[in-house]
Write a protein that holds these residues in place. Structure first.
Motif, mmCIF file in Angstrom:
data_model
loop_
_atom_site.group_PDB
_atom_site.id
_atom_site.type_symbol
_atom_site.label_atom_id
_atom_site.label_comp_id
_atom_site.label_asym_id
_atom_site.label_seq_id
_atom_site.Cartn_x
_atom_site.Cartn_y
_atom_site.Cartn_z
ATOM 1 N N PRO A 1 -135.641 -39.573 73.466
ATOM 2 C CA PRO A 1 -135.493 -38.990 74.811
ATOM 3 C C PRO A 1 -136.337 -37.724 74.932
ATOM 4 N N ALA A 2 -137.069 -37.608 76.005
ATOM 5 C CA ALA A 2 -137.916 -36.426 76.207
ATOM 6 C C ALA A 2 -137.973 -36.119 77.694
ATOM 7 N N HIS A 3 -137.608 -34.900 78.046
ATOM 8 C CA HIS A 3 -137.603 -34.488 79.448
ATOM 9 C C HIS A 3 -138.210 -33.099 79.572
ATOM 10 N N GLY A 4 -138.804 -32.823 80.724
ATOM 11 C CA GLY A 4 -139.314 -31.496 81.010
ATOM 12 C C GLY A 4 -140.310 -30.996 79.984
ATOM 13 N N TRP A 5 -140.055 -29.794 79.455
ATOM 14 C CA TRP A 5 -141.000 -29.166 78.546
ATOM 15 C C TRP A 5 -141.139 -29.933 77.241
ATOM 16 N N ARG A 6 -140.151 -30.757 76.876
ATOM 17 C CA ARG A 6 -140.248 -31.526 75.634
ATOM 18 C C ARG A 6 -141.409 -32.521 75.675
ATOM 19 N N PRO B 1 -146.194 -32.657 71.035
ATOM 20 C CA PRO B 1 -146.733 -33.923 70.523
ATOM 21 C C PRO B 1 -145.665 -34.932 70.127
ATOM 22 N N ARG B 2 -144.527 -34.466 69.643
ATOM 23 C CA ARG B 2 -143.476 -35.404 69.269
ATOM 24 C C ARG B 2 -143.010 -36.219 70.469
ATOM 25 N N GLY B 3 -143.083 -35.616 71.641
ATOM 26 C CA GLY B 3 -142.668 -36.321 72.847
ATOM 27 C C GLY B 3 -143.626 -37.402 73.285
ATOM 28 N N TRP B 4 -144.829 -37.426 72.701
ATOM 29 C CA TRP B 4 -145.821 -38.445 73.061
ATOM 30 C C TRP B 4 -145.631 -39.735 72.280
ATOM 31 N N ARG B 5 -144.753 -39.720 71.283
ATOM 32 C CA ARG B 5 -144.524 -40.914 70.464
ATOM 33 C C ARG B 5 -143.494 -41.790 71.155
ATOM 34 N N ARG B 6 -143.965 -42.902 71.685
ATOM 35 C CA ARG B 6 -143.119 -43.736 72.522
ATOM 36 C C ARG B 6 -142.846 -45.096 71.888
ATOM 37 N N LEU B 7 -141.755 -45.727 72.322
ATOM 38 C CA LEU B 7 -141.474 -47.122 71.999
ATOM 39 C C LEU B 7 -142.109 -47.954 73.103
ATOM 40 N N HIS B 8 -143.292 -48.483 72.834
ATOM 41 C CA HIS B 8 -144.036 -49.211 73.853
ATOM 42 C C HIS B 8 -143.955 -50.722 73.663
ATOM 43 N N ARG B 9 -143.421 -51.173 72.518
ATOM 44 C CA ARG B 9 -143.403 -52.617 72.271
ATOM 45 C C ARG B 9 -142.323 -53.293 73.112
ATOM 46 N N LYS B 10 -142.553 -54.590 73.359
ATOM 47 C CA LYS B 10 -141.620 -55.396 74.141
ATOM 48 C C LYS B 10 -141.237 -56.600 73.296
ATOM 49 N N LEU B 11 -140.041 -56.570 72.729
ATOM 50 C CA LEU B 11 -139.586 -57.603 71.813
ATOM 51 C C LEU B 11 -138.180 -58.055 72.185
#
Length: 405
Positions: free
Chosen positions: A98-103, A107-117
């Protein structure tokens, strides 16, 4: 991709758009006996995607173990009414990073779960680029006249075990992280180190099983498989001798990938890129166009898809042991290749590749516009500045994240 990294005896079904994927998922979930696991970047609880949310609710209510993971930015929080409904039915869910606002600036906030499984009972798996989002609706642009262009694949066979393994490991990693938030920092660090030594990273599978359609689940994460998807792409491009067709929503190749494509074009391989033609996001739209010049100069043909938003992350190319195709969640840009969790299925099967190629050739011929090298070279100064500003901004973000691209 070497033969010893693929697994055989698969039944593969190519699914175009949510219009094909959602009913197939609902059918599989309806038949579930013991377990359903699902991961997605966007879960939009509206329109046609509601059918999947309802199917998960019904499955949990009849005693099936249902686990859902959504991304903390792509989806954010589950809507309150669905939190209540799922909780009552017994659906379990987690929010990845979870990342909101200033988070979001860190850079840690740029690591996303982008896969669709999705995997059902260890018998059926789905993998692709399609979010749980209606084909005719865009969160930022509203109603779409034509459906979003995207693909997924339904898999039966030994590869389903690989999908189940990686999804199970992520689920328990999130469970562990949730528990660690309840202990002190020193204890958390000790537990994380213990988990790492226990082998929580996703395994590399390399089993042979008979003959037939061969397929491999190729992952990208921030632990063991940091460059795996890009490496498989580069190897496949190096092996191609006649034709490569790549459809990508956000195409901003790094230096090594760009060189691989240019070398292939110069040795006579016909390369066609089907890319996003409609404006969606400033950075991705303009940064990709900053990469057009070297591609066009090498003889690569670029087609911009204009019928709707292109969201596909697929490719087809010839290979020494049969045509190779890939369907998955990974764009060929630094966010997918360096920061996000991604999953692609690579398939070595002439019939599957031919079906995919048919869709791509139709889109190229009837739904796209060819980028003329001379017209691209004459683009306005304002457009050039926007292109290079976006490209520089993307490169700067990657440098801040401590990556090289």
């Amino acid at each position: 991709m070497n033969g010893d990294t693929t697994r055989a005896e698969h039944e593969l079904t190519l699914l175009k758009g949510g219009e094909a994927l959602f009913p197939a998922m609902v059918e599989a979930i309806h038949s579930a006996r013991s377990e359903v696991m699902l991961e997605t970047y966007i879960f939009d609880f509206a329109h046609s995607a509601l059918s999947v949310a309802e199917a998960l609710e019904r499955a949990a209510a009849r005693g099936v173990t249902v686990r859902v993971v959504v991304d903390g930015v792509g989806t954010g929080e589950i809507p309150q009414d669905w939190r209540v409904r799922w909780a009552a039915a017994g659906v379990r869910w987690r929010i990845f990073n979870p990342a909101h606002g200033w988070r979001l600036l860190a850079p840690r906030g740029w690591r996303r779960l982008h896969r669709k499984l999705c995997v059902v009972d260890g018998d059926i798996a789905f993998c692709g680029g399609i979010n749980l989002l209606d084909d005719h609706h865009d969160p930022n642009h509203g109603a779409l006249e034509q459906p979003r262009f995207d693909f997924a694949v339904r898999v039966r066979g030994p590869l389903v075990e690989d999908v189940h393994d990686t999804m199970t490991r992520l689920w328990w990693r999130l469970q562990t992280a949730r528990k660690l938030r309840q202990v002190d920092a020193e204890g958390a660090l000790t537990a994380v180190r213990a988990a790492a030594h226990a082998g929580v990273e996703e395994p590399v599978h390399s089993r042979h099983m008979g003959h037939g359609a061969r397929a491999s689940l190729v992952l990208r994460d921030n632990f063991r498989f940091r460059r795996r998807i890009e490496s498989v792409y580069r190897l496949a491009i190096a092996q191609a001798r006649h034709e490569i067709v790549i459809a990508n929503a956000y195409f901003v190749p790094g230096v090594t990938l760009q060189r691989a494509l240019i070398r292939a074009a110069r040795r006579g391989v016909k390369i066609t890129l089907l890319l996003q033609g409609r404006y969606e996001y400033f950075m991705q739209y303009h940064a990709s166009r900053a990469a057009y010049g070297p591609m066009l100069a090498a003889g690569v043909e670029i087609i911009e898809y204009e019928a709707s938003f292109l969201h596909a992350k697929v490719a087809v190319m010839d290979a020494p042991r049969g045509a190779l195709a890939t369907v998955g969640s990974s764009n060929l840009d630094p966010f997918s290749l360096l920061l996000a969790r991604e999953a692609n299925v690579f398939v070595r099967d002439d019939a599957f590749a031919a079906e995919m190629m048919g869709h791509l050739r139709y889109a190229i011929a009837h739904q796209g516009r060819r980028v003329a090298p001379d017209a691209h070279a004459r683009r306005s100064l304002v457009t050039r500045m926007a292109n290079w500003l976006a490209y520089a901004g993307m490169r700067l973000m990657i440098m801040i994240a401590g990556k090289r691209y």
